[in-house]
Design a protein around this motif. Structure first.
Motif, PDB file in Angstrom:
ATOM      1  N   GLU A  94      -4.611   0.011  21.594  1.00  0.00           N
ATOM      2  CA  GLU A  94      -3.940   0.695  22.702  1.00  0.00           C
ATOM      3  C   GLU A  94      -2.714   1.466  22.189  1.00  0.00           C
ATOM      4  O   GLU A  94      -2.514   2.634  22.535  1.00  0.00           O
ATOM      5  N   GLN A  95      -1.923   0.827  21.345  1.00  0.00           N
ATOM      6  CA  GLN A  95      -0.726   1.483  20.807  1.00  0.00           C
ATOM      7  C   GLN A  95      -1.092   2.694  19.943  1.00  0.00           C
ATOM      8  O   GLN A  95      -0.413   3.719  19.980  1.00  0.00           O
ATOM      9  N   GLU A  96      -2.161   2.583  19.178  1.00  0.00           N
ATOM     10  CA  GLU A  96      -2.611   3.716  18.365  1.00  0.00           C
ATOM     11  C   GLU A  96      -3.078   4.865  19.256  1.00  0.00           C
ATOM     12  O   GLU A  96      -2.786   6.034  18.985  1.00  0.00           O
ATOM     13  N   PHE A  97      -3.794   4.544  20.324  1.00  0.00           N
ATOM     14  CA  PHE A  97      -4.224   5.566  21.283  1.00  0.00           C
ATOM     15  C   PHE A  97      -3.010   6.276  21.870  1.00  0.00           C
ATOM     16  O   PHE A  97      -2.959   7.507  21.932  1.00  0.00           O
ATOM     17  N   TYR A  98      -2.012   5.510  22.294  1.00  0.00           N
ATOM     18  CA  TYR A  98      -0.811   6.107  22.866  1.00  0.00           C
ATOM     19  C   TYR A  98      -0.083   6.979  21.835  1.00  0.00           C
ATOM     20  O   TYR A  98       0.414   8.056  22.169  1.00  0.00           O
ATOM     21  N   ARG A  99      -0.008   6.523  20.603  1.00  0.00           N
ATOM     22  CA  ARG A  99       0.662   7.288  19.555  1.00  0.00           C
ATOM     23  C   ARG A  99      -0.037   8.624  19.311  1.00  0.00           C
ATOM     24  O   ARG A  99       0.600   9.635  19.068  1.00  0.00           O
ATOM     25  N   ARG A 100      -1.345   8.633  19.421  1.00  0.00           N
ATOM     26  CA  ARG A 100      -2.102   9.862  19.175  1.00  0.00           C
ATOM     27  C   ARG A 100      -2.201  10.764  20.400  1.00  0.00           C
ATOM     28  O   ARG A 100      -2.211  11.988  20.270  1.00  0.00           O
ATOM     29  N   HIS A 101      -2.344  10.154  21.608  1.00  0.00           N
ATOM     30  CA  HIS A 101      -2.731  10.949  22.774  1.00  0.00           C
ATOM     31  C   HIS A 101      -1.778  10.903  23.958  1.00  0.00           C
ATOM     32  O   HIS A 101      -1.967  11.641  24.922  1.00  0.00           O
ATOM     33  N   LEU A 102      -0.762  10.066  23.909  1.00  0.00           N
ATOM     34  CA  LEU A 102       0.235  10.021  24.982  1.00  0.00           C
ATOM     35  C   LEU A 102       1.526  10.679  24.515  1.00  0.00           C
ATOM     36  O   LEU A 102       1.987  11.651  25.102  1.00  0.00           O
ATOM     37  N   CYS A 103       2.099  10.161  23.437  1.00  0.00           N
ATOM     38  CA  CYS A 103       3.351  10.716  22.911  1.00  0.00           C
ATOM     39  C   CYS A 103       3.385  10.537  21.405  1.00  0.00           C
ATOM     40  O   CYS A 103       3.283   9.424  20.898  1.00  0.00           O
ATOM     41  N   ARG A 104       3.571  11.648  20.686  1.00  0.00           N
ATOM     42  CA  ARG A 104       3.572  11.633  19.224  1.00  0.00           C
ATOM     43  C   ARG A 104       4.973  11.445  18.656  1.00  0.00           C
ATOM     44  O   ARG A 104       5.140  11.385  17.448  1.00  0.00           O
ATOM     45  N   MET A 105       5.988  11.341  19.509  1.00  0.00           N
ATOM     46  CA  MET A 105       7.362  11.155  19.045  1.00  0.00           C
ATOM     47  C   MET A 105       7.580   9.699  18.631  1.00  0.00           C
ATOM     48  O   MET A 105       7.014   8.794  19.226  1.00  0.00           O
ATOM     49  N   ASP A 106       8.406   9.513  17.611  1.00  0.00           N
ATOM     50  CA  ASP A 106       8.746   8.167  17.161  1.00  0.00           C
ATOM     51  C   ASP A 106      10.235   8.140  16.834  1.00  0.00           C
ATOM     52  O   ASP A 106      10.654   8.820  15.893  1.00  0.00           O
ATOM     53  N   PRO A 107      10.996   7.431  17.607  1.00  0.00           N
ATOM     54  CA  PRO A 107      10.612   6.578  18.739  1.00  0.00           C
ATOM     55  C   PRO A 107      10.346   7.409  19.996  1.00  0.00           C
ATOM     56  O   PRO A 107      10.676   8.589  20.053  1.00  0.00           O
ATOM     57  N   TRP A 108       9.758   6.747  20.977  1.00  0.00           N
ATOM     58  CA  TRP A 108       9.522   7.397  22.262  1.00  0.00           C
ATOM     59  C   TRP A 108      10.850   7.703  22.943  1.00  0.00           C
ATOM     60  O   TRP A 108      11.811   6.932  22.828  1.00  0.00           O
ATOM     61  N   PRO A 109      10.895   8.794  23.692  1.00  0.00           N
ATOM     62  CA  PRO A 109      12.097   9.091  24.480  1.00  0.00           C
ATOM     63  C   PRO A 109      12.345   7.989  25.518  1.00  0.00           C
ATOM     64  O   PRO A 109      11.394   7.374  26.022  1.00  0.00           O
ATOM     65  N   GLU A 110      13.604   7.768  25.825  1.00  0.00           N
ATOM     66  CA  GLU A 110      13.982   6.710  26.763  1.00  0.00           C
ATOM     67  C   GLU A 110      13.273   6.855  28.105  1.00  0.00           C
ATOM     68  O   GLU A 110      12.872   5.863  28.713  1.00  0.00           O
TER      69      GLU A 110
END
Length: 142
Positions: free
Chosen positions: A18-34
């Motif tokens: 799930e986290q890999e899916f989110y990293r690829r297809h939800l938000c590619r920023m690291d870290p995520w914006p607040e």
């Protein structure tokens, strides 16, 4: 965004997938914006989301499973801006298919973004929306 604590508990690899899916297809920023972190925190155990989508992120088995408004797209009679990211879970092809059904639609794909282009490419996104609104206003004034 872990939607179903039982799935995460029973299948430890699910959370990693799930986290890999989110990293690829939800938000590619690291870290995520607040703003996205706060939003995702509110999704944990969200009954409305679970009812509409289902218990997992990867197969929609909730009420949205058969929900299709495609035949109604032609009823949208105002200029419409459809945005997506190049890596979005709502793919550019899907966005184009939506636009094809709306008489006055325009699609903009943000090349460095996934699902939250308004956060990932905020300046470009704001400029795109501003340009779109200005063009709508100019056409209305003509």
């Amino acid at each position: 965004f872990g939607r179903n604590p039982d799935i995460v508990r029973l299948y430890p690899d699910y959370r990693a997938a799930e986290q890999e899916f989110y990293r690829r297809h939800l938000c590619r920023m690291d870290p995520w914006p607040e703003a996205l972190v706060r939003s995702s925190d509110q999704m944990e155990g969200n009954q409305v989301y679970a009812t509409m989508n289902g218990p997992t992120e990867f197969d929609v088995i909730g009420r949205l499973r058969t929900w299709d408004r495609t035949p109604d797209l032609g009823r949208i009679d105002v200029p419409t801006l459809i945005t997506c990211g190049r890596y979005d879970e709502i793919t550019p092809d899907c966005s184009e298919a939506i636009a094809e059904g709306i008489p006055d639609a325009r699609v903009v794909v943000f090349e460095e973004s996934a699902h939250v282009a308004h956060l990932e490419e905020a300046e470009a996104y704001a400029g795109t929306v501003e340009e779109f609104l200005e063009s709508v206003e100019a056409r209305a004034a003509a």
